[in-house]
Design a protein around this motif. Sequence first.
Motif, PDB file in Angstrom:
ATOM      1  N   THR A  53      50.317  30.139  -1.089  1.00 54.21           N
ATOM      2  CA  THR A  53      51.734  30.404  -0.800  1.00 54.21           C
ATOM      3  C   THR A  53      51.824  32.089   0.237  1.00 54.21           C
ATOM      4  N   PRO A  54      52.588  32.548   0.652  1.00 54.90           N
ATOM      5  CA  PRO A  54      52.681  33.572   1.340  1.00 54.90           C
ATOM      6  C   PRO A  54      52.941  34.465   0.676  1.00 54.90           C
ATOM      7  N   ASP A  55      54.013  34.552  -0.416  1.00 56.72           N
ATOM      8  CA  ASP A  55      54.029  35.112  -1.377  1.00 56.72           C
ATOM      9  C   ASP A  55      53.591  35.720  -2.311  1.00 56.72           C
ATOM     10  N   GLU A  56      52.458  34.508  -2.300  1.00 54.78           N
ATOM     11  CA  GLU A  56      51.425  34.413  -3.087  1.00 54.78           C
ATOM     12  C   GLU A  56      50.303  35.748  -2.638  1.00 54.78           C
ATOM     13  N   VAL A  57      50.393  35.924  -1.521  1.00 56.06           N
ATOM     14  CA  VAL A  57      49.018  36.336  -0.771  1.00 56.06           C
ATOM     15  C   VAL A  57      49.804  38.221  -0.885  1.00 56.06           C
ATOM     16  N   VAL A  58      50.985  38.250  -0.255  1.00 51.11           N
ATOM     17  CA  VAL A  58      52.328  39.415  -0.339  1.00 51.11           C
ATOM     18  C   VAL A  58      52.350  40.108  -1.757  1.00 51.11           C
ATOM     19  N   ASP A  59      51.684  39.391  -3.189  1.00 55.97           N
ATOM     20  CA  ASP A  59      51.509  40.055  -4.174  1.00 55.97           C
ATOM     21  C   ASP A  59      49.898  40.412  -4.549  1.00 55.97           C
ATOM     22  N   LEU A  60      49.633  39.717  -3.975  1.00 58.91           N
ATOM     23  CA  LEU A  60      48.104  40.016  -4.360  1.00 58.91           C
ATOM     24  C   LEU A  60      47.365  41.058  -3.984  1.00 58.91           C
ATOM     25  N   VAL A  61      47.482  41.046  -2.318  1.00 56.36           N
ATOM     26  CA  VAL A  61      47.990  42.356  -1.145  1.00 56.36           C
ATOM     27  C   VAL A  61      47.890  43.597  -1.445  1.00 56.36           C
ATOM     28  N   ARG A  62      49.419  43.566  -2.528  1.00 57.79           N
ATOM     29  CA  ARG A  62      50.484  44.269  -2.677  1.00 57.79           C
ATOM     30  C   ARG A  62      49.483  44.829  -4.283  1.00 57.79           C
ATOM     31  N   ASP A  63      48.837  44.015  -5.086  1.00 58.25           N
ATOM     32  CA  ASP A  63      48.317  44.432  -6.473  1.00 58.25           C
ATOM     33  C   ASP A  63      46.901  45.230  -5.437  1.00 58.25           C
ATOM     34  N   PHE A  64      46.578  44.693  -4.893  1.00 54.46           N
ATOM     35  CA  PHE A  64      44.743  45.634  -4.225  1.00 54.46           C
ATOM     36  C   PHE A  64      45.253  46.781  -3.343  1.00 54.46           C
ATOM     37  N   LEU A  65      45.961  46.688  -2.895  1.00 53.11           N
ATOM     38  CA  LEU A  65      46.337  47.978  -2.254  1.00 53.11           C
ATOM     39  C   LEU A  65      47.580  48.680  -1.952  1.00 53.11           C
ATOM     40  N   LYS A  66      48.048  48.249  -3.055  1.00 53.70           N
ATOM     41  CA  LYS A  66      49.209  48.830  -3.643  1.00 53.70           C
ATOM     42  C   LYS A  66      50.103  49.246  -2.512  1.00 53.70           C
ATOM     43  N   ALA A  67      49.885  48.304  -1.444  1.00 49.75           N
ATOM     44  CA  ALA A  67      50.913  48.724  -0.065  1.00 49.75           C
ATOM     45  C   ALA A  67      52.482  47.990   0.008  1.00 49.75           C
ATOM     46  N   ASP A  68      53.313  48.404   0.984  1.00 56.84           N
ATOM     47  CA  ASP A  68      54.894  47.647   0.965  1.00 56.84           C
ATOM     48  C   ASP A  68      54.602  46.524   0.815  1.00 56.84           C
ATOM     49  N   PRO A  69      55.305  45.918  -0.037  1.00 55.71           N
ATOM     50  CA  PRO A  69      55.524  43.937   0.896  1.00 55.71           C
ATOM     51  C   PRO A  69      56.072  44.479   2.341  1.00 55.71           C
ATOM     52  N   ALA A  70      56.476  44.865   2.690  1.00 61.00           N
ATOM     53  CA  ALA A  70      57.508  44.594   4.062  1.00 61.00           C
ATOM     54  C   ALA A  70      56.424  44.476   4.966  1.00 61.00           C
ATOM     55  N   GLY A  71      55.540  45.446   4.988  1.00 64.16           N
ATOM     56  CA  GLY A  71      54.641  45.591   5.510  1.00 64.16           C
ATOM     57  C   GLY A  71      53.000  44.813   5.416  1.00 64.16           C
ATOM     58  N   ILE A  72      52.755  44.054   4.531  1.00 62.95           N
ATOM     59  CA  ILE A  72      51.772  42.970   4.218  1.00 62.95           C
ATOM     60  C   ILE A  72      52.723  41.961   5.097  1.00 62.95           C
ATOM     61  N   ARG A  73      53.952  41.668   4.895  1.00 65.91           N
ATOM     62  CA  ARG A  73      54.618  40.120   5.452  1.00 65.91           C
ATOM     63  C   ARG A  73      54.386  40.112   6.795  1.00 65.91           C
ATOM     64  N   ALA A  74      54.862  41.817   7.720  1.00 64.47           N
ATOM     65  CA  ALA A  74      54.375  42.636   8.811  1.00 64.47           C
ATOM     66  C   ALA A  74      52.968  42.013   9.419  1.00 64.47           C
ATOM     67  N   THR A  75      51.852  42.140   8.504  1.00 67.16           N
ATOM     68  CA  THR A  75      50.908  41.950   8.634  1.00 67.16           C
ATOM     69  C   THR A  75      50.517  40.485   9.380  1.00 67.16           C
ATOM     70  N   ILE A  76      50.816  39.122   8.055  1.00 71.38           N
ATOM     71  CA  ILE A  76      50.712  38.358   7.929  1.00 71.38           C
ATOM     72  C   ILE A  76      51.274  37.259   8.824  1.00 71.38           C
ATOM     73  N   ASP A  77      52.055  37.982   9.579  1.00 73.86           N
ATOM     74  CA  ASP A  77      53.046  37.151  10.689  1.00 73.86           C
ATOM     75  C   ASP A  77      52.010  37.773  11.952  1.00 73.86           C
ATOM     76  N   GLU A  78      50.982  38.800  12.081  1.00 71.87           N
ATOM     77  CA  GLU A  78      50.450  39.568  13.465  1.00 71.87           C
ATOM     78  C   GLU A  78      48.919  39.025  13.099  1.00 71.87           C
ATOM     79  N   LEU A  79      49.063  38.259  11.566  1.00 71.46           N
ATOM     80  CA  LEU A  79      47.777  37.408  11.401  1.00 71.46           C
ATOM     81  C   LEU A  79      47.871  36.235  12.284  1.00 71.46           C
ATOM     82  N   LEU A  80      49.063  35.686  12.179  1.00 68.07           N
ATOM     83  CA  LEU A  80      50.010  34.545  12.144  1.00 68.07           C
ATOM     84  C   LEU A  80      49.769  34.517  13.990  1.00 68.07           C
ATOM     85  N   ALA A  81      49.988  35.404  14.644  1.00 65.39           N
ATOM     86  CA  ALA A  81      50.488  35.680  16.412  1.00 65.39           C
ATOM     87  C   ALA A  81      49.030  35.710  16.529  1.00 65.39           C
ATOM     88  N   LYS A  82      47.377  35.774  15.783  1.00 71.23           N
ATOM     89  CA  LYS A  82      46.369  35.745  16.710  1.00 71.23           C
ATOM     90  C   LYS A  82      45.521  34.939  16.249  1.00 71.23           C
TER      91      LYS A  82
END
Length: 144
Positions: free
Chosen positions: A49-78
Amino acid sequence: MTTPAVDSRLLGLAHYAARGVLEHVLTRHGITFQQQIALRTATVNAPRTPDEVVDLVRDFLKADPAGIRATIDELLAKRLLVVDGAHLRPTDEGRELLAAVNAEVAPISARIWEGMPVDDLAAAGRVLALVIQRANAELAVLAH
């Protein structure tokens, strides 16, 4: 050459040197480091799920969830990811991109690691795992 003591600075320099190699390859493929991590995360053990991806990427990169969601949106757009019900699914293009990046990075990575004694790599692995564990524990304390 004098062997430097391992500390946070040396670990950071090693990380950024290796990441620099990867980012050079990723740029040629039109994808950012965070996009590659999110795409790989959505692809490995899919579906996620998108939430699972956000949680895992946040755990890996210590990145902001909002930025990760924006990244997912970019991948969807591409069109590297698509939404399939409640899950994200990599497209053929997304899987091909990951395969191409892996194929390009593999020989570079092999040259970087070539000739390192197995015992040294095992010791480094133990040290790095402990650093990750302790740093994550410190982050958990700081977050509260």
